[in-house]
Design a protein around this motif. Structure first.
Motif, PDB file in Angstrom:
ATOM      1  N   GLN A 124     -11.915 -17.045  18.663  1.00  0.00           N
ATOM      2  CA  GLN A 124     -12.177 -16.237  17.477  1.00  0.00           C
ATOM      3  C   GLN A 124     -12.138 -14.762  17.863  1.00  0.00           C
ATOM      4  O   GLN A 124     -12.629 -14.365  18.902  1.00  0.00           O
ATOM      5  N   VAL A 125     -11.542 -13.958  17.007  1.00  0.00           N
ATOM      6  CA  VAL A 125     -11.454 -12.516  17.223  1.00  0.00           C
ATOM      7  C   VAL A 125     -11.957 -11.824  15.963  1.00  0.00           C
ATOM      8  O   VAL A 125     -11.560 -12.170  14.856  1.00  0.00           O
ATOM      9  N   GLN A 126     -12.816 -10.851  16.131  1.00  0.00           N
ATOM     10  CA  GLN A 126     -13.274 -10.026  15.018  1.00  0.00           C
ATOM     11  C   GLN A 126     -12.626  -8.652  15.138  1.00  0.00           C
ATOM     12  O   GLN A 126     -12.597  -8.070  16.224  1.00  0.00           O
ATOM     13  N   LEU A 127     -12.138  -8.149  14.015  1.00  0.00           N
ATOM     14  CA  LEU A 127     -11.395  -6.896  14.001  1.00  0.00           C
ATOM     15  C   LEU A 127     -12.038  -5.913  13.030  1.00  0.00           C
ATOM     16  O   LEU A 127     -12.354  -6.287  11.888  1.00  0.00           O
ATOM     17  N   VAL A 128     -12.211  -4.674  13.473  1.00  0.00           N
ATOM     18  CA  VAL A 128     -12.797  -3.636  12.629  1.00  0.00           C
ATOM     19  C   VAL A 128     -11.927  -2.389  12.702  1.00  0.00           C
ATOM     20  O   VAL A 128     -11.769  -1.801  13.784  1.00  0.00           O
TER      21      VAL A 128
ATOM     22  N   SER B 248     -10.415 -12.873  24.776  1.00  0.00           N
ATOM     23  CA  SER B 248      -9.002 -12.788  25.146  1.00  0.00           C
ATOM     24  C   SER B 248      -8.169 -11.886  24.248  1.00  0.00           C
ATOM     25  O   SER B 248      -7.052 -12.255  23.856  1.00  0.00           O
ATOM     26  N   PHE B 249      -8.679 -10.715  23.934  1.00  0.00           N
ATOM     27  CA  PHE B 249      -7.910  -9.772  23.110  1.00  0.00           C
ATOM     28  C   PHE B 249      -6.532  -9.542  23.712  1.00  0.00           C
ATOM     29  O   PHE B 249      -5.534  -9.457  22.993  1.00  0.00           O
TER      30      PHE B 249
ATOM     31  N   ALA C 165       3.745  -2.425  11.495  1.00  0.00           N
ATOM     32  CA  ALA C 165       4.112  -2.325  12.909  1.00  0.00           C
ATOM     33  C   ALA C 165       3.459  -3.451  13.687  1.00  0.00           C
ATOM     34  O   ALA C 165       2.413  -3.962  13.283  1.00  0.00           O
ATOM     35  N   GLY C 166       4.083  -3.828  14.800  1.00  0.00           N
ATOM     36  CA  GLY C 166       3.525  -4.861  15.653  1.00  0.00           C
ATOM     37  C   GLY C 166       3.709  -4.503  17.116  1.00  0.00           C
ATOM     38  O   GLY C 166       4.585  -3.707  17.473  1.00  0.00           O
ATOM     39  N   ILE C 167       2.866  -5.095  17.964  1.00  0.00           N
ATOM     40  CA  ILE C 167       2.941  -4.824  19.397  1.00  0.00           C
ATOM     41  C   ILE C 167       2.621  -6.104  20.150  1.00  0.00           C
ATOM     42  O   ILE C 167       1.745  -6.873  19.762  1.00  0.00           O
ATOM     43  N   SER C 168       3.361  -6.345  21.226  1.00  0.00           N
ATOM     44  CA  SER C 168       3.155  -7.558  22.008  1.00  0.00           C
ATOM     45  C   SER C 168       1.851  -7.484  22.787  1.00  0.00           C
ATOM     46  O   SER C 168       1.223  -6.430  22.903  1.00  0.00           O
ATOM     47  N   TRP C 169       1.470  -8.623  23.367  1.00  0.00           N
ATOM     48  CA  TRP C 169       0.191  -8.685  24.079  1.00  0.00           C
ATOM     49  C   TRP C 169       0.132  -7.680  25.233  1.00  0.00           C
ATOM     50  O   TRP C 169      -0.918  -7.125  25.533  1.00  0.00           O
ATOM     51  N   SER C 170       1.280  -7.418  25.855  1.00  0.00           N
ATOM     52  CA  SER C 170       1.310  -6.506  26.996  1.00  0.00           C
ATOM     53  C   SER C 170       1.489  -5.048  26.585  1.00  0.00           C
ATOM     54  O   SER C 170       1.312  -4.142  27.394  1.00  0.00           O
ATOM     55  N   GLY C 171       1.890  -4.839  25.340  1.00  0.00           N
ATOM     56  CA  GLY C 171       2.213  -3.487  24.897  1.00  0.00           C
ATOM     57  C   GLY C 171       3.641  -3.086  25.193  1.00  0.00           C
ATOM     58  O   GLY C 171       4.073  -1.989  24.839  1.00  0.00           O
ATOM     59  N   GLY C 172       4.392  -3.970  25.822  1.00  0.00           N
ATOM     60  CA  GLY C 172       5.734  -3.622  26.244  1.00  0.00           C
ATOM     61  C   GLY C 172       6.794  -3.733  25.166  1.00  0.00           C
ATOM     62  O   GLY C 172       7.922  -3.259  25.348  1.00  0.00           O
ATOM     63  N   ASN C 173       6.448  -4.342  24.056  1.00  0.00           N
ATOM     64  CA  ASN C 173       7.403  -4.508  22.964  1.00  0.00           C
ATOM     65  C   ASN C 173       6.742  -4.116  21.653  1.00  0.00           C
ATOM     66  O   ASN C 173       5.608  -4.522  21.385  1.00  0.00           O
TER      67      ASN C 173
ATOM     68  N   SER D 271      -4.625  -2.714   7.276  1.00  0.00           N
ATOM     69  CA  SER D 271      -5.378  -3.745   7.982  1.00  0.00           C
ATOM     70  C   SER D 271      -4.700  -4.088   9.298  1.00  0.00           C
ATOM     71  O   SER D 271      -3.471  -4.134   9.369  1.00  0.00           O
ATOM     72  N   CYS D 272      -5.523  -4.339  10.299  1.00  0.00           N
ATOM     73  CA  CYS D 272      -4.949  -4.847  11.547  1.00  0.00           C
ATOM     74  C   CYS D 272      -5.122  -6.363  11.594  1.00  0.00           C
ATOM     75  O   CYS D 272      -5.980  -6.927  10.905  1.00  0.00           O
ATOM     76  N   ALA D 273      -4.301  -6.989  12.394  1.00  0.00           N
ATOM     77  CA  ALA D 273      -4.304  -8.442  12.481  1.00  0.00           C
ATOM     78  C   ALA D 273      -3.926  -8.873  13.886  1.00  0.00           C
ATOM     79  O   ALA D 273      -3.208  -8.153  14.592  1.00  0.00           O
ATOM     80  N   ALA D 274      -4.395 -10.039  14.276  1.00  0.00           N
ATOM     81  CA  ALA D 274      -4.132 -10.591  15.602  1.00  0.00           C
ATOM     82  C   ALA D 274      -3.386 -11.911  15.464  1.00  0.00           C
ATOM     83  O   ALA D 274      -3.730 -12.745  14.622  1.00  0.00           O
ATOM     84  N   SER D 275      -2.384 -12.066  16.306  1.00  0.00           N
ATOM     85  CA  SER D 275      -1.585 -13.294  16.289  1.00  0.00           C
ATOM     86  C   SER D 275      -1.681 -13.998  17.634  1.00  0.00           C
ATOM     87  O   SER D 275      -1.614 -13.352  18.680  1.00  0.00           O
ATOM     88  N   ARG D 276      -1.780 -15.308  17.603  1.00  0.00           N
ATOM     89  CA  ARG D 276      -1.856 -16.082  18.844  1.00  0.00           C
ATOM     90  C   ARG D 276      -0.485 -16.210  19.515  1.00  0.00           C
ATOM     91  O   ARG D 276      -0.386 -16.761  20.610  1.00  0.00           O
ATOM     92  N   TYR D 277       0.558 -15.648  18.900  1.00  0.00           N
ATOM     93  CA  TYR D 277       1.870 -15.699  19.527  1.00  0.00           C
ATOM     94  C   TYR D 277       1.832 -14.947  20.843  1.00  0.00           C
ATOM     95  O   TYR D 277       1.394 -13.794  20.899  1.00  0.00           O
ATOM     96  N   THR D 278       2.327 -15.588  21.911  1.00  0.00           N
ATOM     97  CA  THR D 278       2.202 -15.004  23.237  1.00  0.00           C
ATOM     98  C   THR D 278       3.525 -14.590  23.857  1.00  0.00           C
ATOM     99  O   THR D 278       3.570 -14.190  25.010  1.00  0.00           O
TER     100      THR D 278
END
Length: 127
Positions: A1-5, A28-29, A49-57, A95-102
């Motif tokens: 679970q992730v909480q976003l503010v 595991s943000f 806009a979107g950004i990968s888990w590493s920030g590289g994309n 709004s920001c959002a988190a995706s489990r896509y890795t």
């Protein structure tokens, strides 16, 4: 679970800048792809806009390319959206959002690909 503010919204004149922040808590943000979406009055929510888990994309919607920049700090569990050269048509709840896509190549860009959402912050751009 992730909480976003989210924070950083406000009223700004056209041509001005704002920096939005999205603070995450939970586990595991750094393993989540992150995205920013917006919803203007009377319109559907749209990807910004979107950004990968590493920030590289990163990936941007056409209306904001060259004006907005998404970034993240996994050490601080925070994702940012720097918005420059703002226009009245940028007025919306962001709004920001988190995706489990890795993956690190493809970036999710539809609402259904995101699993956790913040409450949003209002951005108003006056002409």
């Amino acid at each position: 679970q992730v909480q976003l503010v989210e924070s950083g919204g406000g009223l700004v004149q056209a041509g001005g800048s704002l920096r939005l922040s999205c603070a995450a808590s939970g586990r595991s943000f750094s393993s989540y792809a992150m995205g920013w979406f917006r919803r203007a009055p009377g319109k559907e929510r749209e990807f910004v806009a979107g950004i990968s888990w590493s920030g590289g994309n990163t990936k941007y919607a056409d209306p904001v390319k060259g004006r907005f920049t998404i970034s993240r700090s996994n050490a601080e569990n925070t994702v940012y959206l720097q918005m420059n050269s703002l226009k009245p048509e940028d007025t919306a709840v962001y709004s920001c959002a988190a995706s489990r896509y890795t993956g690190s190549v493809y970036l999710p860009s539809t609402s259904r690909e995101y699993d956790y959402w913040g409450q949003g912050t209002q951005v108003t751009v006056s002409s």
